[in-house]
Design a protein around this motif. Structure first.
Motif, PDB file in Angstrom:
ATOM      1  N   THR A 188       0.839  -1.202   0.000  1.00 30.37           N
ATOM      2  CA  THR A 188       0.000   0.000   0.000  1.00 30.37           C
ATOM      3  C   THR A 188       0.869   1.245   0.000  1.00 30.37           C
ATOM      4  O   THR A 188       0.615   2.202  -0.755  1.00 30.37           O
ATOM      5  CB  THR A 188      -0.935   0.004   1.226  1.00 30.37           C
ATOM      6  N   MET A 189       1.911   1.249   0.832  1.00 31.94           N
ATOM      7  CA  MET A 189       2.845   2.377   0.862  1.00 31.94           C
ATOM      8  C   MET A 189       3.555   2.526  -0.483  1.00 31.94           C
ATOM      9  O   MET A 189       3.744   3.645  -0.977  1.00 31.94           O
ATOM     10  CB  MET A 189       3.863   2.169   1.984  1.00 31.94           C
ATOM     11  N   TYR A 190       3.937   1.387  -1.062  1.00 33.66           N
ATOM     12  CA  TYR A 190       4.596   1.414  -2.375  1.00 33.66           C
ATOM     13  C   TYR A 190       3.692   2.078  -3.414  1.00 33.66           C
ATOM     14  O   TYR A 190       4.124   2.950  -4.176  1.00 33.66           O
ATOM     15  CB  TYR A 190       4.937  -0.009  -2.806  1.00 33.66           C
ATOM     16  N   ALA A 191       2.421   1.665  -3.448  1.00 36.08           N
ATOM     17  CA  ALA A 191       1.490   2.212  -4.435  1.00 36.08           C
ATOM     18  C   ALA A 191       1.251   3.700  -4.212  1.00 36.08           C
ATOM     19  O   ALA A 191       1.092   4.461  -5.167  1.00 36.08           O
ATOM     20  CB  ALA A 191       0.162   1.448  -4.375  1.00 36.08           C
ATOM     21  N   TRP A 192       1.240   4.121  -2.946  1.00 33.14           N
ATOM     22  CA  TRP A 192       1.019   5.534  -2.652  1.00 33.14           C
ATOM     23  C   TRP A 192       2.237   6.367  -3.060  1.00 33.14           C
ATOM     24  O   TRP A 192       2.099   7.488  -3.570  1.00 33.14           O
ATOM     25  CB  TRP A 192       0.719   5.722  -1.174  1.00 33.14           C
ATOM     26  N   ILE A 193       3.437   5.823  -2.852  1.00 36.87           N
ATOM     27  CA  ILE A 193       4.656   6.563  -3.211  1.00 36.87           C
ATOM     28  C   ILE A 193       4.876   6.572  -4.724  1.00 36.87           C
ATOM     29  O   ILE A 193       5.135   7.619  -5.333  1.00 36.87           O
ATOM     30  CB  ILE A 193       5.883   5.954  -2.510  1.00 36.87           C
ATOM     31  N   ALA A 194       4.802   5.390  -5.337  1.00 34.10           N
ATOM     32  CA  ALA A 194       5.112   5.266  -6.759  1.00 34.10           C
ATOM     33  C   ALA A 194       3.925   5.568  -7.658  1.00 34.10           C
ATOM     34  O   ALA A 194       4.090   5.884  -8.838  1.00 34.10           O
ATOM     35  CB  ALA A 194       5.624   3.850  -7.056  1.00 34.10           C
ATOM     36  N   GLY A 195       2.720   5.471  -7.118  1.00 31.47           N
ATOM     37  CA  GLY A 195       1.533   5.600  -7.944  1.00 31.47           C
ATOM     38  C   GLY A 195       1.167   4.267  -8.560  1.00 31.47           C
ATOM     39  O   GLY A 195       1.939   3.304  -8.519  1.00 31.47           O
ATOM     40  N   MET A 196      -0.019   4.210  -9.144  1.00 29.18           N
ATOM     41  CA  MET A 196      -0.505   2.972  -9.761  1.00 29.18           C
ATOM     42  C   MET A 196      -0.762   3.205 -11.238  1.00 29.18           C
ATOM     43  O   MET A 196      -1.218   4.289 -11.632  1.00 29.18           O
ATOM     44  CB  MET A 196      -1.792   2.518  -9.074  1.00 29.18           C
ATOM     45  N   PRO A 197      -0.447   2.206 -12.055  1.00 28.89           N
ATOM     46  CA  PRO A 197      -0.648   2.399 -13.496  1.00 28.89           C
ATOM     47  C   PRO A 197      -2.126   2.571 -13.839  1.00 28.89           C
ATOM     48  O   PRO A 197      -2.982   1.850 -13.345  1.00 28.89           O
ATOM     49  CB  PRO A 197      -0.084   1.100 -14.097  1.00 28.89           C
ATOM     50  N   VAL A 198      -2.399   3.561 -14.681  1.00 25.90           N
ATOM     51  CA  VAL A 198      -3.753   3.782 -15.177  1.00 25.90           C
ATOM     52  C   VAL A 198      -4.028   2.771 -16.288  1.00 25.90           C
ATOM     53  O   VAL A 198      -3.215   2.611 -17.200  1.00 25.90           O
ATOM     54  CB  VAL A 198      -3.898   5.220 -15.714  1.00 25.90           C
ATOM     55  N   ASP A 199      -5.164   2.092 -16.210  1.00 24.84           N
ATOM     56  CA  ASP A 199      -5.458   1.061 -17.210  1.00 24.84           C
ATOM     57  C   ASP A 199      -6.067   1.683 -18.472  1.00 24.84           C
ATOM     58  O   ASP A 199      -7.113   1.274 -18.963  1.00 24.84           O
ATOM     59  CB  ASP A 199      -6.381  -0.004 -16.634  1.00 24.84           C
ATOM     60  N   GLU A 200      -5.410   2.705 -18.952  1.00 26.40           N
ATOM     61  CA  GLU A 200      -5.761   3.318 -20.230  1.00 26.40           C
ATOM     62  C   GLU A 200      -4.490   3.362 -21.075  1.00 26.40           C
ATOM     63  O   GLU A 200      -3.389   3.433 -20.532  1.00 26.40           O
ATOM     64  CB  GLU A 200      -6.309   4.737 -20.032  1.00 26.40           C
ATOM     65  N   PRO A 201      -4.629   3.335 -22.398  1.00 29.11           N
ATOM     66  CA  PRO A 201      -3.428   3.331 -23.253  1.00 29.11           C
ATOM     67  C   PRO A 201      -2.789   4.711 -23.359  1.00 29.11           C
ATOM     68  O   PRO A 201      -2.630   5.286 -24.443  1.00 29.11           O
ATOM     69  CB  PRO A 201      -3.977   2.838 -24.601  1.00 29.11           C
ATOM     70  N   LEU A 202      -2.453   5.276 -22.186  1.00 31.95           N
ATOM     71  CA  LEU A 202      -1.840   6.593 -22.098  1.00 31.95           C
ATOM     72  C   LEU A 202      -0.356   6.451 -21.816  1.00 31.95           C
ATOM     73  O   LEU A 202       0.040   5.695 -20.916  1.00 31.95           O
ATOM     74  CB  LEU A 202      -2.496   7.419 -20.989  1.00 31.95           C
ATOM     75  N   VAL A 203       0.476   7.177 -22.535  1.00 29.83           N
ATOM     76  CA  VAL A 203       1.920   7.124 -22.335  1.00 29.83           C
ATOM     77  C   VAL A 203       2.277   7.996 -21.135  1.00 29.83           C
ATOM     78  O   VAL A 203       2.005   9.202 -21.129  1.00 29.83           O
ATOM     79  CB  VAL A 203       2.674   7.610 -23.591  1.00 29.83           C
ATOM     80  N   GLY A 204       2.852   7.377 -20.120  1.00 29.87           N
ATOM     81  CA  GLY A 204       3.285   8.138 -18.955  1.00 29.87           C
ATOM     82  C   GLY A 204       4.730   8.578 -19.077  1.00 29.87           C
ATOM     83  O   GLY A 204       5.101   9.688 -18.708  1.00 29.87           O
ATOM     84  N   GLU A 205       5.570   7.682 -19.602  1.00 34.96           N
ATOM     85  CA  GLU A 205       7.000   7.971 -19.746  1.00 34.96           C
ATOM     86  C   GLU A 205       7.511   7.264 -20.988  1.00 34.96           C
ATOM     87  O   GLU A 205       7.114   6.135 -21.282  1.00 34.96           O
ATOM     88  CB  GLU A 205       7.761   7.484 -18.503  1.00 34.96           C
ATOM     89  N   VAL A 206       8.390   7.934 -21.708  1.00 30.64           N
ATOM     90  CA  VAL A 206       9.029   7.341 -22.876  1.00 30.64           C
ATOM     91  C   VAL A 206      10.451   6.962 -22.487  1.00 30.64           C
ATOM     92  O   VAL A 206      11.235   7.810 -22.035  1.00 30.64           O
ATOM     93  CB  VAL A 206       9.037   8.316 -24.077  1.00 30.64           C
ATOM     94  N   ILE A 207      10.782   5.688 -22.628  1.00 31.58           N
ATOM     95  CA  ILE A 207      12.073   5.167 -22.182  1.00 31.58           C
ATOM     96  C   ILE A 207      13.150   5.499 -23.211  1.00 31.58           C
ATOM     97  O   ILE A 207      12.947   5.353 -24.416  1.00 31.58           O
ATOM     98  CB  ILE A 207      12.002   3.636 -21.976  1.00 31.58           C
ATOM     99  N   GLU A 208      14.302   5.925 -22.716  1.00 30.21           N
ATOM    100  CA  GLU A 208      15.424   6.200 -23.614  1.00 30.21           C
ATOM    101  C   GLU A 208      15.864   4.923 -24.320  1.00 30.21           C
ATOM    102  O   GLU A 208      15.798   3.829 -23.760  1.00 30.21           O
ATOM    103  CB  GLU A 208      16.600   6.790 -22.829  1.00 30.21           C
ATOM    104  N   ASP A 209      16.344   5.088 -25.548  1.00 30.99           N
ATOM    105  CA  ASP A 209      16.865   3.992 -26.382  1.00 30.99           C
ATOM    106  C   ASP A 209      15.775   3.044 -26.867  1.00 30.99           C
ATOM    107  O   ASP A 209      16.074   2.018 -27.476  1.00 30.99           O
ATOM    108  CB  ASP A 209      17.946   3.179 -25.631  1.00 30.99           C
ATOM    109  N   GLY A 210      14.494   3.343 -26.617  1.00 34.07           N
ATOM    110  CA  GLY A 210      13.423   2.521 -27.154  1.00 34.07           C
ATOM    111  C   GLY A 210      12.960   3.051 -28.502  1.00 34.07           C
ATOM    112  O   GLY A 210      13.255   4.197 -28.884  1.00 34.07           O
ATOM    113  N   VAL A 211      12.222   2.240 -29.230  1.00 35.91           N
ATOM    114  CA  VAL A 211      11.763   2.675 -30.555  1.00 35.91           C
ATOM    115  C   VAL A 211      10.722   3.783 -30.439  1.00 35.91           C
ATOM    116  O   VAL A 211      10.536   4.577 -31.374  1.00 35.91           O
ATOM    117  CB  VAL A 211      11.197   1.479 -31.363  1.00 35.91           C
TER     118      VAL A 211
END
Length: 419
Positions: A188-211
């Motif tokens: 529960t603490m982990y989810a509150w600190i890191a947040g939880m993934p939204v189950d929508e096809p929304l880009v939250g972060e684009v990873i370096e070196d990815g296509v």
């Protein structure tokens, strides 16, 4: 050094919470708890509060709550013994001096004829300066003193075996149960600190070196279709991507009011047993909410529990070998790897270890909490308890076999990580 500190903190927390569960429910049942220990072996630090001595011991491989009645009393006073007696203000014996009586000049020396420290609480014997037998009542919280170490007596109603089956079962079950509670709290603490993934096809972060970064995707872009197929959830989107490594795909993107298409070829990522999946290098949008974090804590603990039971089932059916098990050395090595990934990953690892500890202790194996719960269940079916000596032998053999298994697993760990 950081790994060593991490493993000490993690193991200390898991064991402390586990044993605290035993302690709290044992005390609520009225059981005398002589010692609450973290670790085994020689004492490093100890203090006494109330009836219980709290200790930290040298070997951080577990812990225990020593409840009265689980083991034979260290000191047994028999007829013919000479002991010293000290009395409280009510005239009841509150200390029984076993040896070194000369250090207690005020004690009354008695040659014991009969003594009962469990039910009627009295001592009968001969006093050197009096004729005939004398009998004294013993206080229910009296202590016997041996080598100047005081230990509280355990009347039968304060012993583990005197309690109802429900009370004993709760005192045993509370330890593993607290490990599940700890996992829920950590996740529960982990989810509150890191947040939880939204189950929508929304880009939250684009990873370096990815296509995806090469294709120009940005945070908050919505993926509306892949290969002409509409996607509405993050899971739908990732299922298509993972199933098409090295395959060019047309992605429909919505950015604000603008819609456009880009072509991306998911990169190949190797999984276990030569399986591969595709990925493009994007992470989901994250959100924070108290209700969602609590729900995540429960659901993730449940999922970890299912995975561990599946692994145990594979071990029993032979799909898993002992080589896949990890002992203290293996856990230390894995914790080293996890600690380098950051605090949040370490939190998840701690939760997994806590669930694992809870499940392992509930297995119906002698010497474990589950084995002792099994004996209480047998007692309920038989209508009478099993001979304590026979039960003790079974637990001793079970403990020896567990130690042998631990040695085998540790040897495997050493071979895998150091040889």
């Amino acid at each position: 050094m950081n790994t060593f500190i991490s493993i000490i903190i993690i193991f200390g927390l898991l064991v402390f919470i586990h044993e605290l569960g035993h302690l709290v429910f044992a005390k609520r049942a009225g059981i005398l708890c002589r010692e609450f220990a973290i670790g085994f072996g020689p004492k490093i630090f100890s203090f006494k509060k109330g009836e219980t001595v709290y200790t930290i011991r040298l070997l951080p491989l577990g812990g225990f709550v020593r409840m009265a009645g689980e083991d034979p009393e260290i000191i047994q006073i028999k007829a013919g013994y000479e002991i010293g007696l000290l009395f409280n203000a009510k005239g009841k014996v509150n200390k029984l001096i076993i040896n070194n009586k000369s250090k207690y000049p005020d004690c009354k020396i008695i040659q014991v004829e009969r003594i009962d420290l469990e039910k009627d609480l009295f001592v009968t014997g001969y006093i050197s300066d009096e004729e005939g037998l004398v009998t004294y009542s013993i206080d229910e919280k009296a202590e016997y003193v041996h080598d100047e170490q005081a230990t509280q007596i355990a009347p039968y109603d304060r012993q583990f075996s005197s309690k109802t089956k429900r009370q004993r079962a709760l005192a045993l079950f509370a330890g593993p149960a607290m490990n599940f509670v700890l996992a829920i709290v950590i996740l529960t603490m982990y989810a509150w600190i890191a947040g939880m993934p939204v189950d929508e096809p929304l880009v939250g972060e684009v990873i370096e070196d990815g296509v995806a970064i090469g294709a120009g995707l940005q945070s908050e872009d919505r993926i509306i279709s892949i290969g002409g197929q509409e996607v509405n959830t993050w899971e739908e989107m990732t299922t298509i991507i993972r199933s098409n490594p090295n395959t060019p795909l047309e992605f429909g993107i919505q950015r604000g009011l603008e819609q456009f298409e880009v072509t991306m070829t998911p990169q190949e990522r190797v999984l276990h047993e030569d399986q591969v999946e595709g990925f493009v290098g994007i992470a989901p949008m994250m959100e924070k909410s108290i209700i969602g974090a609590v729900a995540f804590g429960f659901t993730q603990t449940y999922e970890f529990t299912v995975l561990i039971f599946e692994a145990l089932g594979m071990l029993v059916t032979g799909q898993f070998s002992l080589d896949h098990l990890a002992g203290p050395v293996g856990i230390y090595s894995y914790t080293d790897e996890v600690a380098q990934m950051g605090f949040l990953v370490l939190m998840q690892w701690t939760a997994i270890l806590s669930v694992n500890l809870g499940i392992i202790n509930l297995l119906p194996l002698p010497a474990l909490d589950g084995g002792r719960l099994m004996f209480i269940g047998i007692e309920a079916l038989r209508g009478k308890p099993i001979d304590p000596q026979k039960e003790g032998v079974v637990h001793f053999i079970g403990f020896a076999l567990l130690m042998l298994l631990m040695l085998v697993v540790t040897w495997n760990d050493i071979n895998k990580f150091f040889l």
